[in-house]
Design an enzyme around this catalytic site. Structure first.
Site, PDB file in Angstrom:
ATOM      1  N   LEU A   1       0.812  -1.214   0.000  1.00  0.00           N
ATOM      2  CA  LEU A   1       0.000   0.000   0.000  1.00  0.00           C
ATOM      3  C   LEU A   1       0.841   1.257   0.000  1.00  0.00           C
ATOM      4  O   LEU A   1       0.494   2.267  -0.610  1.00  0.00           O
ATOM      5  CB  LEU A   1      -0.939  -0.017   1.209  1.00  0.00           C
ATOM      6  CG  LEU A   1      -2.392   0.367   0.915  1.00  0.00           C
ATOM      7  CD1 LEU A   1      -2.935  -0.444  -0.258  1.00  0.00           C
ATOM      8  CD2 LEU A   1      -3.247   0.134   2.147  1.00  0.00           C
ATOM      9  N   CYS A   2       1.974   1.196   0.705  1.00  0.00           N
ATOM     10  CA  CYS A   2       2.804   2.401   0.773  1.00  0.00           C
ATOM     11  C   CYS A   2       3.406   2.750  -0.579  1.00  0.00           C
ATOM     12  O   CYS A   2       3.591   3.918  -0.914  1.00  0.00           O
ATOM     13  CB  CYS A   2       3.903   2.251   1.828  1.00  0.00           C
ATOM     14  SG  CYS A   2       4.788   0.700   1.700  1.00  0.00           S
ATOM     15  N   THR A   3       3.709   1.713  -1.372  1.00  0.00           N
ATOM     16  CA  THR A   3       4.236   1.965  -2.713  1.00  0.00           C
ATOM     17  C   THR A   3       3.194   2.694  -3.549  1.00  0.00           C
ATOM     18  O   THR A   3       3.483   3.661  -4.240  1.00  0.00           O
ATOM     19  CB  THR A   3       4.617   0.649  -3.427  1.00  0.00           C
ATOM     20  OG1 THR A   3       5.485  -0.081  -2.598  1.00  0.00           O
ATOM     21  CG2 THR A   3       5.259   0.917  -4.774  1.00  0.00           C
TER      22      THR A   3
END
Lengths: 455, 322
Positions: free
Chosen positions: A207-209
């Protein structure tokens, strides 16, 4: 408890016994006993790129009794390889059109179509077939059928598979110029679950990507699809078949790509990423399906060594094929003898079901329990749940007919890798102290990778 | 089919394969013209695959009349005697193939392939000879090589449950994917004449036996004036005599060509459906690669045997030194 009788048990002698078959010199064609192909029932799972080819090959090879199951309807993008379908068939159920077209072209073959999900069929439906040929495009579907077929497998006292309960499968898969064909003989070769590590991890971007540090076009697309969509559209669910939704995602993906200076976002790629499109061509499907049909013939006639047991093929650059012999995982939860569960005779069905939730190898919630042909408890539908509810307070030992040990199948939702998935698992239930002494203490159960008692 | 760009209809229909080989390759495919002669199971499979792939046109040549035997392994011929009676194999297959992809121009050419002039072949980008005689294969290959335009030449032969594909792309340039880069490569293919006249002795031992077996049978059928596949177990003594002579002339032992394999090939007059689909699939793939110029092509023989399920490529040319 006897295993459900299969209609053609006498033919089971022809199915692969454990170990390799060494065939006589003749193979195949006119030397094959025609009567075998008259009686054998083959189920083709999937009527898409592989399924169409499989049905044709099996019919031309002399099989007379085929069934095909597929839940999808025909789309335009299918027509470049699913040659049984025409432009005017778009919208119709694949299984039905495929069956009809093959019967038109090959005389003498009977093909029964099933326009349904594989999960909606009873176990007895699958048990009716001698061989199951898979032309699927997802891991989940393969896992499901594998679970069903391996669920029929029984072991005798010496831990050898009982040959009449072996349900062989032939599995094919393709993508672009690449493909694989494999033979799965439960109890003998590795099953699908035994070799699940063969598959690369499914692409899931962290998700952070997506949210902070995209690096490629796919990241931008998934950002628009998974994050931005909900931010802007709230509760409205995204429909990949709705061109306006897709266009919206594409436009947002472009914006994000421009922001981060990432090239490569196209409408086509957007569709591909969002819909998980597998690139596909006719020739690879033709080759892999034929390899599967060939193996089906060999299994049925038993007159030649079958593929042992995994063929990979790549026709993009030159031509490469490789056959690897993978080994069974003896601890396999699906095709192995089953997880050993030792119970006190006093344990109620209710308590048993609760225990399954905490069992480290299972983590199974909302379990339905089946003992041979008898459903002991069903979570759904409501009518059947109500019908079986009285069983919950009864001792499992009694419900199972007061046998010292037996196989039980449990079906529910298991939590694996933080993901919920439907699973069907085999358990070997062994009752302790079966001499009439009731044990009122809380049940102690053990899982056991080394069996202490023969089963 | 007209114009430079793919139409909207083509883009929709070919979406899944454009994701494999790209729009440029698809454009080249839609402009290509394929000649196919000799239609039995394997070639029927090949035709299905290239029609689905969306080539520009397919011209079929096979004047033999449809019989019940033609139905074997051939999905393109419906089992309705009223429908196929009096028609040629090419005619019936043509109708079926049109159904698979209305955007491909499928037509029938009557007459004898070997009697055609060199100019006839100039219309085509690819020529495929199925189940051809030694003389026809040589003659057509020579004519193709005479043309200034490069015509890709293929032969395919399936007997019993074995198959042979031969490829001649003359001097061929193509792009190959190496890691993340595209590399320009070049290959030089020997002519059919050269490829089947290569001395046996220098050919590596582990080469597929089918190469030698097919050459023996080619010679047998030519000597005896037989059509392709017009042989039986009764011919085995003659075939073994020819094998003996060929082995002697090439200074190799007779074990070079197993008798059992020869027996299989001359008695197995009907094709085996799964073998047809595999060989027909591989052939289609190769033609697609050659037309699109993408991907390393097969050089120059491919052999398949359903008995062991193995498919092997063999590179056979005069480059072997004794």
């Amino acid at each position: 408890m006897d295993a459900p009788q299969s209609k053609s048990r006498d033919l089971d002698k022809l199915l692969l016994r454990s170990g390799n078959l060494v065939g006589p010199g003749f193979f195949p064609g006119t030397d094959l006993r025609d009567d075998i192909r008259e009686y054998v029932k083959v189920l083709v799972v999937g009527a898409g790129g592989l399924g169409c080819e499989l049905l044709k090959d099996l019919a031309l090879s002399g099989f007379r009794n085929l069934d095909v199951i597929d839940m999808d309807r025909i789309e335009v993008t299918n027509l470049n390889r699913q040659f049984l379908f025409r432009l005017e068939d778009v919208g119709k159920p694949k299984a039905e059109v495929a069956a009809k077209r093959v019967m038109e072209r090959v005389s003498g073959v009977e093909i029964v179509p099933h326009f349904s999900r594989i999960e909606d069929k009873e176990l007895e439906f699958y048990n009716d077939f001698n061989i199951i040929a898979l032309g699927l495009d997802s891991i989940e579907a393969r896992r499901y059928i594998n679970g069903v077929a391996c669920g029929f497998l029984e072991y005798d006292e010496d831990d050898t598979p009982r040959s009449e309960t072996i349900k062989p499968m032939v599995d094919g898969g393709t993508e672009g110029f690449k493909g694989h064909a494999r033979v799965i003989v439960p109890g003998v070769t590795p099953c699908f679950e035994c070799t699940i590590w063969l598959f690369p991890p499914q692409v899931k971007f962290p998700l952070c990507t997506l949210a902070e540090t995209p690096r490629n076009a796919a990241h931008c697309i998934e950002y628009a699809h998974l994050i931005k969509w909900h931010e802007v559209h709230g509760g409205k669910s995204f429909d990949p078949d709705e061109p306006e939704h897709m266009k919206w995602v594409y436009d947002e993906a472009i914006k994000r790509a421009e922001l981060f200076g990432i090239p490569g976002v196209t409408y086509s790629l957007t569709q591909g990423v969002v819909k998980n499109i597998i690139p596909a061509i006719a020739s690879t499907n033709a080759i892999i399906s034929a390899a599967c049909a060939l193996e089906t013939l060999k299994i049925v006639s038993g007159c030649s060594k079958t593929l042992a047991n995994y063929l990979t093929y790549n026709g993009g650059e030159g031509l490469h094929t490789k056959v690897t012999e993978f080994e069974r995982d003896k601890e396999c939860l699906v095709c192995g003898p089953g997880i050993l569960i030792e119970l006190d005779t006093s344990i109620t069905l209710q308590k048993f079901i609760e225990m399954l939730e905490e069992h480290p190898k299972l983590l199974l919630s909302k379990a339905s329990v089946k003992h041979g042909k008898d459903s002991l408890y069903m979570q759904a539908p409501p009518v059947l749940e109500e019908m079986h509810r009285p069983n919950l307070s009864k001792p499992l030992y009694d419900l199972m007919g007061r046998v010292e040990k037996d196989t039980v199948h449990v079906f529910g939702t298991s939590l694996k890798n933080e993901e919920k998935q439907s699973s069907l698992t085999k358990l070997r239930v062994v009752f302790k102290e079966v001499d009439g002494v009731a044990d009122m203490d809380t049940a102690i159960w053990r899982t056991n990778s080394k069996r202490k008692t023969p089963f | 089919m007209d114009g430079e760009e793919l139409t909207e209809q083509e883009t929709a229909l070919y979406d899944r394969q454009i994701r494999v080989w790209g729009a440029n390759a698809q454009r080249r495919l839609t402009k290509s013209h394929i000649l196919v002669s000799g239609i039995k199971g394997t070639v029927a499979e090949f035709c299905k695959n290239i029609v689905l792939a969306g080539v520009g046109s397919v011209t079929l040549m096979d004047d033999s009349l449809v019989t019940e035997e033609s139905l074997n392994a051939n999905f393109l011929i419906p089992p309705d005697e009223n429908a196929y009676k009096g028609k040629t194999v090419a005619e019936i297959c043509c109708d079926s193939l049109k159904d698979f992809n209305p955007m491909v121009l499928v037509s029938v050419e009557k007459g004898d392939l070997s009697a055609r002039s060199t100019e006839f072949f100039e219309k085509f980008d690819v020529v495929v000879i199925g189940y051809g005689s030694l003389a026809t294969k040589k003659a057509v290959n020579e004519k193709c090589r005479k043309l200034s335009k490069r015509v890709a030449f293929y032969t395919v032969d399936c007997r019993d449950s074995c198959g042979e594909i031969f490829v001649d792309l003359q001097d061929y340039k193509y792009t190959k994917k190496k890691l993340e880069e595209k590399v320009e490569c070049e290959l030089n293919f020997p002519s059919f004449q050269e490829a089947v006249s290569v001395p046996w002795k220098p050919i590596p031992r582990r080469t597929a036996k089918l190469y030698f077996a097919m050459r023996v049978i080619e010679v047998f059928e030519e000597n005896e004036g037989r059509k392709h596949g017009e042989c039986s177990l009764l011919d085995l003594p003659t075939v073994l005599e020819i094998k003996k002579k060929l082995c002697e002339a090439n200074s190799v032992s007779e074990s070079h060509v197993p008798d059992s394999l020869l027996e299989r090939l001359i008695t197995g007059t009907i094709e085996f459906p799964p073998a047809c689909a595999i060989v027909g699939g591989i052939l289609a793939q190769e033609v697609i690669k050659a037309v699109s110029g993408k991907g390393e092509p097969l050089k120059n023989f491919f052999y398949y045997d359903a008995q062991d399920g193995k498919g092997v490529m063999e590179d056979i040319s005069n480059s072997f030194t004794s």
